[in-house]
Design an enzyme around this catalytic site. Sequence first.
Site, mmCIF file in Angstrom:
data_model
loop_
_atom_site.group_PDB
_atom_site.id
_atom_site.type_symbol
_atom_site.label_atom_id
_atom_site.label_comp_id
_atom_site.label_asym_id
_atom_site.label_seq_id
_atom_site.Cartn_x
_atom_site.Cartn_y
_atom_site.Cartn_z
ATOM 1 N N LYS A 282 0.814 -1.218 0.000
ATOM 2 C CA LYS A 282 0.000 0.000 0.000
ATOM 3 C C LYS A 282 0.849 1.270 0.000
ATOM 4 C CE LYS A 282 -3.826 -2.502 0.374
ATOM 5 N NZ LYS A 282 -4.821 -2.638 -0.675
ATOM 6 N N ARG A 315 -1.870 -9.286 9.062
ATOM 7 C CA ARG A 315 -0.844 -10.342 8.938
ATOM 8 C C ARG A 315 0.351 -10.150 9.896
ATOM 9 N NH1 ARG A 315 -1.175 -10.019 2.331
ATOM 10 N NH2 ARG A 315 -3.424 -10.205 2.312
ATOM 11 N N LEU A 380 -10.402 -0.728 -3.351
ATOM 12 C CA LEU A 380 -11.805 -0.346 -3.163
ATOM 13 C C LEU A 380 -11.951 0.956 -2.410
ATOM 14 C CD1 LEU A 380 -13.364 -3.832 -2.383
ATOM 15 C CD2 LEU A 380 -13.361 -2.570 -4.528
ATOM 16 N N VAL A 381 -10.910 1.301 -1.609
ATOM 17 C CA VAL A 381 -10.973 2.531 -0.823
ATOM 18 C C VAL A 381 -11.239 3.727 -1.741
ATOM 19 C CG1 VAL A 381 -9.538 4.099 0.550
ATOM 20 C CG2 VAL A 381 -9.602 1.655 1.093
ATOM 21 N N ASP A 501 -3.663 -40.545 -38.072
ATOM 22 C CA ASP A 501 -2.477 -39.723 -37.849
ATOM 23 C C ASP A 501 -1.844 -40.236 -36.548
ATOM 24 O OD1 ASP A 501 -0.585 -37.738 -37.805
ATOM 25 O OD2 ASP A 501 -1.962 -36.167 -37.093
ATOM 26 N N TYR A 502 -0.590 -39.902 -36.306
ATOM 27 C CA TYR A 502 0.031 -40.403 -35.077
ATOM 28 C C TYR A 502 -0.006 -39.357 -33.957
ATOM 29 C CZ TYR A 502 3.362 -42.138 -31.721
ATOM 30 O OH TYR A 502 3.935 -42.527 -30.555
HETATM 31 P P1 ADQ Z 1 -7.362 -5.197 0.072
HETATM 32 O O1 ADQ Z 1 -5.895 -5.292 -0.122
HETATM 33 O O2 ADQ Z 1 -7.821 -5.489 1.440
HETATM 34 O O3 ADQ Z 1 -8.157 -6.139 -0.953
HETATM 35 P P2 ADQ Z 1 -8.977 -2.785 -0.729
HETATM 36 O O4 ADQ Z 1 -9.523 -3.056 -2.058
HETATM 37 O O5 ADQ Z 1 -8.576 -1.379 -0.570
HETATM 38 O O6 ADQ Z 1 -7.719 -3.666 -0.367
HETATM 39 O O7 ADQ Z 1 -10.088 -3.127 0.329
HETATM 40 C C1 ADQ Z 1 -9.946 -2.801 1.663
HETATM 41 C C2 ADQ Z 1 -11.313 -2.778 2.363
HETATM 42 O O8 ADQ Z 1 -11.083 -2.730 3.765
HETATM 43 C C3 ADQ Z 1 -12.128 -1.561 2.004
HETATM 44 O O9 ADQ Z 1 -13.474 -1.927 1.916
HETATM 45 C C4 ADQ Z 1 -11.900 -0.596 3.179
HETATM 46 O O10 ADQ Z 1 -12.984 0.214 3.460
HETATM 47 C C5 ADQ Z 1 -11.631 -1.524 4.330
HETATM 48 N N1 ADQ Z 1 -10.633 -0.984 5.252
HETATM 49 C C6 ADQ Z 1 -9.352 -0.657 4.990
HETATM 50 N N2 ADQ Z 1 -8.764 -0.177 6.107
HETATM 51 C C7 ADQ Z 1 -9.667 -0.211 7.075
HETATM 52 C C8 ADQ Z 1 -9.649 0.136 8.464
HETATM 53 N N3 ADQ Z 1 -8.562 0.606 9.061
HETATM 54 N N4 ADQ Z 1 -10.763 -0.060 9.154
HETATM 55 C C9 ADQ Z 1 -11.845 -0.558 8.559
HETATM 56 N N5 ADQ Z 1 -11.940 -0.894 7.275
HETATM 57 C C10 ADQ Z 1 -10.858 -0.725 6.553
HETATM 58 C C11 ADQ Z 1 -7.822 -7.049 -2.016
HETATM 59 C C12 ADQ Z 1 -6.861 -6.517 -3.084
HETATM 60 C C13 ADQ Z 1 -7.405 -5.233 -3.677
HETATM 61 C C14 ADQ Z 1 -8.814 -5.467 -4.239
HETATM 62 C C15 ADQ Z 1 -9.692 -6.156 -3.213
HETATM 63 C C16 ADQ Z 1 -11.025 -6.576 -3.814
HETATM 64 O O11 ADQ Z 1 -5.568 -6.307 -2.535
HETATM 65 O O12 ADQ Z 1 -6.554 -4.751 -4.677
HETATM 66 O O13 ADQ Z 1 -9.383 -4.227 -4.573
HETATM 67 O O14 ADQ Z 1 -9.078 -7.315 -2.692
HETATM 68 O O15 ADQ Z 1 -10.862 -7.381 -4.914
#
Ligand code: ADQ
Length: 728
Positions: A282, A315, A380-381, A501-502
């Site tokens: 990230k 993790r 997704l953020v 054919d073979y």
């Molecule tokens: P992520 O790596 O987890 O997903 P992302 O797509 O940004 O990354 O999704 C994170 C989700 O967790 C979002 O819905 C966000 O709102 C929520 N989140 C993040 N931080 C948070 C916090 N501190 N507290 C609460 N909620 C939090 C993986 C892939 C991405 C891909 C998604 C979906 O790495 O690239 O977009 O899967 O396919």
Amino acid sequence: MAENKLIIVSTRLPVKVSKNENGKLEFHQSDGGLATGVSAVNKSRDSVWIGWPGIASEELTKKDKTEVEKELEKRGCYPVFLTQNQIDNYYSGYCNATIWPLFHYFSNMTMYEHEYWKSYKEANTQFAKIIKKLSNDNSQVWVHDYQLMLVPKMLREWNVKSQIGYFLHIPFPSFELFRLLPERREILQGLLGADLIGFHTYDYVRHFLSSVSRIEGLETNLGSIYLRDRVVKADAFPIGIDYKKFAKSSKVRSIKKQVHSFKLFKDKTKVILAVDRADYSKGIPARLDAYEAFLRKYPEYKEKVVMVLLASPSRGDVQAYQDLQEEIAQKIGKINGEFSTVDWSPITYFHKSLPQSEVAALYTMADVMLVTPLRDGMNLVAKEFIATKHKKGGAIVLSEMAGVATELPESILVNPNNTEMVADGIRDALEMPEREQKERMRAMQERISTYTIHRWAEDFMHELERTKERSANHPKLMKKSDTKSLKKDYDAASKRLILLDYDGVLKSFVNSPKKALARPSGKVKRIIKKMTDDPKNHVMIISGRPKNVLESYFENKGLGLVAEHGGWIFDAGSWVKHSVNAKKWKKPALSVLREFVERTPGANLEEKDFSLVWHFRNVSPDLAFVRKEELKMELRNALEGVDVEVFEGNKIIEVKPRNMHKGAIVSDLMTQEKWDFIMAIGDDYTDEDMFRVLPERAYSIHVGREETLARFTLEDVSSVIELLNSLK
Ligand code: ADQ
């Protein structure tokens, strides 16, 4: 059991099981995006979810497990229990310390441990077993993400007849990265067990196809991968969000209240927000560097902005994540230490996971969103923030390295490794006039409000249905009734001609330089002998191989052999050579071909009595693409006026006399006898010459899925063997 059941498979279930201090089991439903999307497609049918419930099996007694199973079943979930060893080696190991870093281009952080791989295979098998148990022929199985890449192939091998879809949520890296993985072939083959493989962007599709063709040597065309027995489709499905839910955030009472409580630092300052899982992909440290550079370069913003950094713990049992935690804390300490004043701190840091309503409140109040991953499958953020700004202003600084960047060109796009560029991006975002902010937002909102998480899931399932249908409804695929009439005609006939054919018919293609050593199996030899011994049959192996090879493979006396597409014929006890003189054209052709072997790493030359073959199976596809066109042109120039043809076959360019082909041989055979049964089986372009000249009543059979002149198609070598074996 409902007819077309949907089976969702992901490593983690949407329900997390834990044990409280009193040893009582607790079940927490998580409201992830995936669950929302899937709910849209499974409304009208039975659906189940298979995954790990998030607790080590050692923590559960037998009685606990039964309770977990019972409770989960009520929620449509089926658990895969993982041991602590599997959590360490499979989940934290192969998934998060091998695949995750490599697929995000952190090759120097990638750990290759045999134990990890062993555990990955074992865990994938456990998942696949439960899928097999719960599926039926009409189910659709949708496997998610990098933790389960071997599952599709396992299901296929165990003869699970369901439609199998697979979606990768992280990037698929370029061939140069992917090839580093010791288990690259197993991973590709695992994925190719699916009917449909989805990625977030077309770039990932391209990377995947490139690895498929370079590592597996398979033909691909416009996202279709041609296996011997079926077609696999790879395509882009950019995941979306529950747009409406985020768009109405500013009107939800609890969120409004939350925003109010955050007002503390909002009143006199502009808020720059960043929300991520605390993951090195990230780019959080690089983002902090850029913020520091921004504060230095644009000191007028001191005390006027605050960065709210929300990083949810992730993790923690992988070392790299612990190191990252420390690095982030140190950088924040340094920036706050240096720039803070009595009543202002440049960074407010939350190292925790907040409830979704609080995250939405932060989006609502933020002026600028900073999304700067070094690499991200989608992100997704970014989409969530944009949705909360429905009909409002706000600006987003977005990394070009996030999959979502392709959908959001109206954001301020930056290279996250370019500190200066990100710092300037922050300034541009803060200074963007409100009208422009709204205009840009509107364009982006229009897009992401259309392709929502629901549309994404529906789209994927719809394409999955079509892919399987396309594969199953091959118009020429030999049906039971066709086989029945073939056998009936065979039994009734007393003069039968059988042309086989073979390579690709009696023996599968072997994708290796040792292909020449692929001898027929004992079973094939026995079948050929049995057929040849029947006095009603005239059996011929009709191949492009040299005569000495065919001779060493089949020693039955009565069997006819055609080598080099008709250059040599062994019929009635001795070899007869074609009358054409090959010497005349071979010399100029050889000099061109030799030059092209020297200039093309991986290419080699095969010299037969009547033809010359330039093999490019082991040449990198991009180079082969260029060289083969050049070669064809040069050969045609060098051989102008000579009666030879230069043609392209399966990873070869071949030069041979124009009138020497399987069609010519078969035409001859047609005039020699009055056959009352004719069957010809072949798999490649040279066999089409044979099919072309056969009478309509002949049973011409093509092996494979390609377009053909043959009347029928069989899927693979084993179906050919089964058919031949069934003839009395
Ligand atoms: P992520 O790596 O987890 O997903 P992302 O797509 O940004 O990354 O999704 C994170 C989700 O967790 C979002 O819905 C966000 O709102 C929520 N989140 C993040 N931080 C948070 C916090 N501190 N507290 C609460 N909620 C939090 C993986 C892939 C991405 C891909 C998604 C979906 O790495 O690239 O977009 O899967 O396919």
